[in-house]
Design an enzyme around this catalytic site. Sequence first.
Site, PDB file in Angstrom:
ATOM      1  N   GLU A 127       0.776  -1.163  -0.198  1.00  0.00           N
ATOM      2  CA  GLU A 127       0.235   0.092   0.536  1.00  0.00           C
ATOM      3  C   GLU A 127       1.202   1.013  -0.056  1.00  0.00           C
ATOM      4  OE1 GLU A 127      -3.732  -1.426   2.246  1.00  0.00           O
ATOM      5  OE2 GLU A 127      -2.274  -0.786   3.335  1.00  0.00           O
ATOM      6  N   CYS A 140       3.506   8.274   1.500  1.00  0.00           N
ATOM      7  CA  CYS A 140       4.073   7.285   2.003  1.00  0.00           C
ATOM      8  C   CYS A 140       4.449   6.387   1.521  1.00  0.00           C
ATOM      9  CB  CYS A 140       2.886   7.403   3.467  1.00  0.00           C
ATOM     10  SG  CYS A 140       3.806   6.050   4.973  1.00  0.00           S
ATOM     11  N   CYS A 147       6.956  -7.011   6.854  1.00  0.00           N
ATOM     12  CA  CYS A 147       7.956  -6.415   7.708  1.00  0.00           C
ATOM     13  C   CYS A 147       8.630  -7.754   7.644  1.00  0.00           C
ATOM     14  CB  CYS A 147       8.197  -5.534   8.390  1.00  0.00           C
ATOM     15  SG  CYS A 147       9.573  -4.504   9.517  1.00  0.00           S
ATOM     16  N   CYS A 151       7.228  -5.294  15.722  1.00  0.00           N
ATOM     17  CA  CYS A 151       6.693  -4.580  16.371  1.00  0.00           C
ATOM     18  C   CYS A 151       5.859  -5.200  17.145  1.00  0.00           C
ATOM     19  CB  CYS A 151       7.182  -3.067  16.259  1.00  0.00           C
ATOM     20  SG  CYS A 151       8.813  -2.833  15.252  1.00  0.00           S
ATOM     21  N   CYS A 154       2.381  -2.793  15.658  1.00  0.00           N
ATOM     22  CA  CYS A 154       2.264  -2.643  14.084  1.00  0.00           C
ATOM     23  C   CYS A 154       1.910  -3.607  13.618  1.00  0.00           C
ATOM     24  CB  CYS A 154       3.315  -1.972  13.778  1.00  0.00           C
ATOM     25  SG  CYS A 154       3.675  -1.934  12.090  1.00  0.00           S
ATOM     26  N   GLY A 211       7.238  -1.648   6.262  1.00  0.00           N
ATOM     27  CA  GLY A 211       8.237  -2.653   5.826  1.00  0.00           C
ATOM     28  C   GLY A 211       9.778  -1.543   6.289  1.00  0.00           C
ATOM     29  N   GLU A 212      10.919  -2.067   6.943  1.00  0.00           N
ATOM     30  CA  GLU A 212      12.186  -1.787   6.933  1.00  0.00           C
ATOM     31  C   GLU A 212      12.604  -1.193   6.410  1.00  0.00           C
ATOM     32  OE1 GLU A 212      12.999  -0.141   9.991  1.00  0.00           O
ATOM     33  OE2 GLU A 212      14.619   0.079   9.227  1.00  0.00           O
ATOM     34  N   SER A 243      12.615   6.728   7.523  1.00  0.00           N
ATOM     35  CA  SER A 243      11.881   5.864   8.806  1.00  0.00           C
ATOM     36  C   SER A 243      12.631   5.017   9.418  1.00  0.00           C
ATOM     37  CB  SER A 243      10.294   6.145   9.001  1.00  0.00           C
ATOM     38  OG  SER A 243      10.049   5.481  10.513  1.00  0.00           O
ATOM     39  N   SER A 265      11.781   5.612  15.573  1.00  0.00           N
ATOM     40  CA  SER A 265      11.267   5.132  15.793  1.00  0.00           C
ATOM     41  C   SER A 265      11.297   4.751  16.844  1.00  0.00           C
ATOM     42  CB  SER A 265       9.955   3.978  14.754  1.00  0.00           C
ATOM     43  OG  SER A 265       9.853   4.321  13.625  1.00  0.00           O
ATOM     44  N   HIS A 267       9.783   5.151  20.460  1.00  0.00           N
ATOM     45  CA  HIS A 267       8.478   5.098  20.914  1.00  0.00           C
ATOM     46  C   HIS A 267       9.088   4.661  23.309  1.00  0.00           C
ATOM     47  CE1 HIS A 267       6.995   4.807  17.074  1.00  0.00           C
ATOM     48  NE2 HIS A 267       7.531   3.501  16.603  1.00  0.00           N
ATOM     49  N   CYS A 385      -0.860   6.170   9.704  1.00  0.00           N
ATOM     50  CA  CYS A 385       0.654   4.509  10.585  1.00  0.00           C
ATOM     51  C   CYS A 385       0.452   3.872  10.453  1.00  0.00           C
ATOM     52  CB  CYS A 385       1.046   5.700  11.308  1.00  0.00           C
ATOM     53  SG  CYS A 385       2.383   7.067  10.823  1.00  0.00           S
TER      54      CYS A 385
END
Length: 410
Positions: A127, A140, A147, A151, A154, A211-212, A243, A265, A267, A385
């Site tokens: 997406e 975005c 991924c 996390c 997520c 994804g990372e 990010s 990120s 958190h 997000c």
Amino acid sequence: MISRVETASAPTPFVEKAPLEAYVAPAKPSLVGLSRSELADVLGEVGVPAAQRKMRVQQLWHWIYYRGFTDFDGMTTMSKELRAALAERYTVARPEVVAEQVSVDGTRKWLLRLPGDPDSKLPHDVECVYIPDTERGTLCVSSQVGCTLTCTFCHTGTQRLVRNLTAGEIAGQVLAARDRLGDWPGGTRPTDGVIPTGERCVTNIVMMGMGEPLYNFDAVRDAILIMADGEGLGISKRRITLSTSGVVPNIERAGTEIGCMLAISLHAVRDELRNELVPLNRKYPIAQLMEACRNYPGASNAKRITFEYVMLKDVNDSIEDAKALVRLLKGIPAKINLIPFNPWPGTKYECSDWDQIEKFSQVVFDAGYASPVRTPRGRDIFAACGQLKSATEKMTARERLALRAMAMTD
Ligand code: SAH
Ligand code: SF4
């Protein structure tokens, strides 16, 4: 086929279904995503003499990335013979847009279909989300299908299917968005929703989709360099933000080899809690991450690192945490983004109460960080997000079986 779903008058969230037709992967490779020297090689292959290649690369680059052409036909600065020779072996295709949703706030989400594993006919999908504002339009972009990291807050992290996107599939998301928005020279823009007043609809990029990005370093680097190229898409590196959940060894490389803006990120401010929320922290704990940020090439007060902090009720949202956050970032040219948690079906977390977010953000604000809370956008279409997840993964078991059966009988 594009199934366009308007949600402007129907704020009830829903999950779109990918069309179930058997997917046929493109037969020819696309030139989108190739560097200038790779394009020169392609031109050599189709018989362009070495002395002409540089000029021809410039022309191709202009048609693909400045004008946004989707086939070779109209590339009139090149001879008919050359256009035909290219078309015989290549395309300038971008990821196929198979669904579009428009939020009440003008946010648009596209479902993009990509080739799956070579031995299976099942496609993959990712997406891509467009968030317009009066002055800017942010795209975005995804870097992986799913991924590998997990996390706990997520949705993408719960997806099993993972593959790296190619540079063409990453840069191609910008082309696909510009196609849908009529955002090429002479294009016709949508008349519904907010559209930025400037010359362009897509002015900013955030690598904050699925994804990372730092686990797909080379493709992400090549794609960002294409996005930033002044003779093509022309999106300045200051308007491109990558990010990461904290892949420490690649942070310095991102600074030197890409040179875009960086977002972390974070958190959590304690290792014990961050180990749980962002399990990658067990490998690269907070102290190492902060050290990498202190050394991020090019960071300065004019080019700050953004620290993202998702607000999870009774987990990381105490005033003590807010004070510890401010202490932790001391000495780093930083911006803080507090993100209200976007819930998804099955999550164990809740978003912090608005009252608590305000108290937390007051501490951060008093320490000199401006407007720390990021207003959620596109929630009604699940475009916010951390809510992105492939539609293939969202299918029911029955739908998957049907799709598999279709692929096998083909
Ligand atoms: N993998 C990268 C980039 C994609 S995630 C990263 O983790 O940084 C983009 C941002 O959305 C990250 O800050 C991520 O932590 C945050 N995010 C993930 N799930 C979320 C959720 N459910 N609500 C709010 N933010 C979320
Ligand atoms: Fe992956 Fe980022 Fe989601 Fe973590 S927050 S699972 S790194 S996409």
